[in-house]
Design a protein around this motif. Structure first.
Motif, PDB file in Angstrom:
ATOM      1  N   ARG A   1       0.802  -1.225   0.000  1.00  0.00           N
ATOM      2  CA  ARG A   1       0.000   0.000   0.000  1.00  0.00           C
ATOM      3  C   ARG A   1       0.836   1.277   0.000  1.00  0.00           C
ATOM      4  O   ARG A   1       0.448   2.266  -0.610  1.00  0.00           O
ATOM      5  N   HIS A   2       1.941   1.284   0.739  1.00  0.00           N
ATOM      6  CA  HIS A   2       2.681   2.532   0.954  1.00  0.00           C
ATOM      7  C   HIS A   2       4.089   2.520   0.366  1.00  0.00           C
ATOM      8  O   HIS A   2       4.696   3.573   0.239  1.00  0.00           O
ATOM      9  N   GLY A   3       4.632   1.359   0.115  1.00  0.00           N
ATOM     10  CA  GLY A   3       6.029   1.281  -0.295  1.00  0.00           C
ATOM     11  C   GLY A   3       6.911   1.176   0.943  1.00  0.00           C
ATOM     12  O   GLY A   3       6.584   1.708   2.006  1.00  0.00           O
ATOM     13  N   GLU A   4       8.016   0.507   0.822  1.00  0.00           N
ATOM     14  CA  GLU A   4       8.858   0.245   1.979  1.00  0.00           C
ATOM     15  C   GLU A   4       9.609   1.487   2.463  1.00  0.00           C
ATOM     16  O   GLU A   4       9.836   1.667   3.655  1.00  0.00           O
ATOM     17  N   ASP A   5       9.996   2.378   1.544  1.00  0.00           N
ATOM     18  CA  ASP A   5      10.801   3.539   1.936  1.00  0.00           C
ATOM     19  C   ASP A   5       9.984   4.646   2.579  1.00  0.00           C
ATOM     20  O   ASP A   5      10.538   5.514   3.235  1.00  0.00           O
ATOM     21  N   ALA A   6       8.656   4.637   2.405  1.00  0.00           N
ATOM     22  CA  ALA A   6       7.803   5.682   2.970  1.00  0.00           C
ATOM     23  C   ALA A   6       7.440   5.409   4.420  1.00  0.00           C
ATOM     24  O   ALA A   6       6.827   6.244   5.071  1.00  0.00           O
ATOM     25  N   VAL A   7       7.831   4.254   4.942  1.00  0.00           N
ATOM     26  CA  VAL A   7       7.443   3.861   6.295  1.00  0.00           C
ATOM     27  C   VAL A   7       8.671   3.383   7.057  1.00  0.00           C
ATOM     28  O   VAL A   7       9.436   2.565   6.569  1.00  0.00           O
ATOM     29  N   ARG A   8       8.832   3.907   8.272  1.00  0.00           N
ATOM     30  CA  ARG A   8       9.946   3.480   9.131  1.00  0.00           C
ATOM     31  C   ARG A   8       9.562   2.284   9.985  1.00  0.00           C
ATOM     32  O   ARG A   8      10.355   1.378  10.239  1.00  0.00           O
ATOM     33  N   GLY A   9       8.333   2.294  10.466  1.00  0.00           N
ATOM     34  CA  GLY A   9       7.846   1.216  11.319  1.00  0.00           C
ATOM     35  C   GLY A   9       6.332   1.217  11.352  1.00  0.00           C
ATOM     36  O   GLY A   9       5.692   2.074  10.739  1.00  0.00           O
ATOM     37  N   PHE A  10       5.771   0.289  12.069  1.00  0.00           N
ATOM     38  CA  PHE A  10       4.311   0.210  12.149  1.00  0.00           C
ATOM     39  C   PHE A  10       3.904  -0.410  13.478  1.00  0.00           C
ATOM     40  O   PHE A  10       4.691  -1.052  14.168  1.00  0.00           O
ATOM     41  N   GLN A  11       2.653  -0.189  13.803  1.00  0.00           N
ATOM     42  CA  GLN A  11       2.020  -0.780  14.976  1.00  0.00           C
ATOM     43  C   GLN A  11       0.680  -1.320  14.509  1.00  0.00           C
ATOM     44  O   GLN A  11       0.022  -0.710  13.666  1.00  0.00           O
ATOM     45  N   PHE A  12       0.288  -2.470  15.010  1.00  0.00           N
ATOM     46  CA  PHE A  12      -1.006  -3.007  14.586  1.00  0.00           C
ATOM     47  C   PHE A  12      -1.861  -3.347  15.788  1.00  0.00           C
ATOM     48  O   PHE A  12      -1.373  -3.530  16.904  1.00  0.00           O
ATOM     49  N   ALA A  13      -3.159  -3.420  15.527  1.00  0.00           N
ATOM     50  CA  ALA A  13      -4.139  -3.748  16.563  1.00  0.00           C
ATOM     51  C   ALA A  13      -5.074  -4.818  16.029  1.00  0.00           C
ATOM     52  O   ALA A  13      -5.381  -4.853  14.838  1.00  0.00           O
ATOM     53  N   VAL A  14      -5.514  -5.677  16.919  1.00  0.00           N
ATOM     54  CA  VAL A  14      -6.529  -6.674  16.606  1.00  0.00           C
ATOM     55  C   VAL A  14      -7.777  -6.265  17.358  1.00  0.00           C
ATOM     56  O   VAL A  14      -7.745  -6.063  18.579  1.00  0.00           O
ATOM     57  N   VAL A  15      -8.867  -6.122  16.621  1.00  0.00           N
ATOM     58  CA  VAL A  15     -10.127  -5.653  17.189  1.00  0.00           C
ATOM     59  C   VAL A  15     -11.192  -6.711  16.916  1.00  0.00           C
ATOM     60  O   VAL A  15     -11.272  -7.257  15.819  1.00  0.00           O
ATOM     61  N   ARG A  16     -11.992  -7.018  17.932  1.00  0.00           N
ATOM     62  CA  ARG A  16     -13.078  -7.978  17.773  1.00  0.00           C
ATOM     63  C   ARG A  16     -14.382  -7.212  17.557  1.00  0.00           C
ATOM     64  O   ARG A  16     -14.681  -6.271  18.288  1.00  0.00           O
TER      65      ARG A  16
END
Length: 195
Positions: A147-162
């Motif tokens: 979606r964003h390309g590897e160079d446009a993002v340094r890191g990420f955080q994810f959440a799991v929602v029910r």
């Protein structure tokens, strides 16, 4: 012929062993379909999987869906808004006969279930050392890369929602929040990016 005579002839004479074996398999098969765990004994001792399991429905069917969201850490240090990863595709009539595209959805659901069970037992840190967690991280990393390309993002955080799916009366419930994870895989023994 009396009933006792019929019963006696069924278990004696030529072919009696086949009739006894068939009757035993029939009884074991019927008993194995009962939902009570006591009836699973025959299947537990069946090392060659000869006794079929015709339970078409799960004993505890899933009544919720998992939704996955992520936010990214940009190279400048800014954090994006949350983005949802859409896993559940609208159902079509043909999917009643062939639904191979559901396999990734089911796989991620099962992986997420394993992570949540580990987190419930030993906390989020215990879940992060498991291979299921690493598979989910790679799935989200690949989605972000697409979606964003590897160079446009340094890191990420994810959440799991029910969420309850089509039941909008029930509010979504966050179940798991990951720490920030670097977009590029750290070397063996490397550490997570923290922000």
């Amino acid at each position: 012929m009396k009933a006792a005579g019929i019963l006696k002839s069924a278990f004696t004479g030529e072919g009696a062993w086949a009739r006894v074996l068939g009757a035993g398999m029939l009884v074991a098969t019927v008993a194995a379909q009962h939902p009570h765990p006591a009836f699973d004994r025959s299947r537990a001792k069946d090392v060659f999987s000869l006794i079929p399991n015709w339970k078409f429905f799960a004993p505890n069917p899933a009544v919720h869906d998992f939704h996955y969201a992520y936010r990214t850490l940009e190279p400048g240090g800014a954090t994006s808004e949350w983005h949802e990863i859409e896993m559940i595709e609208p159902r079509r009539l043909r999917q009643a006969f062939w639904f191979a595209t559901r396999r990734p959805e089911k796989a991620v659901f099962d992986i997420c279930t394993a992570i949540l069970q580990l987190a419930a037992k030993g906390g989020a840190a215990a879940a992060q050392t498991n291979s299921a967690y690493q598979v989910l991280v790679e799935f989200i990393r690949r989605t972000i890369r697409e979606r964003h390309g590897e160079d446009a993002v340094r890191g990420f955080q994810f959440a799991v929602v029910r969420a309850a799916g089509h039941d909008t009366a029930e509010e979504p419930e966050p179940l798991f929040l990951s720490p920030y994870t670097p977009m590029k895989r750290p070397p063996v023994g490397g550490h997570l990016v923290t922000a």
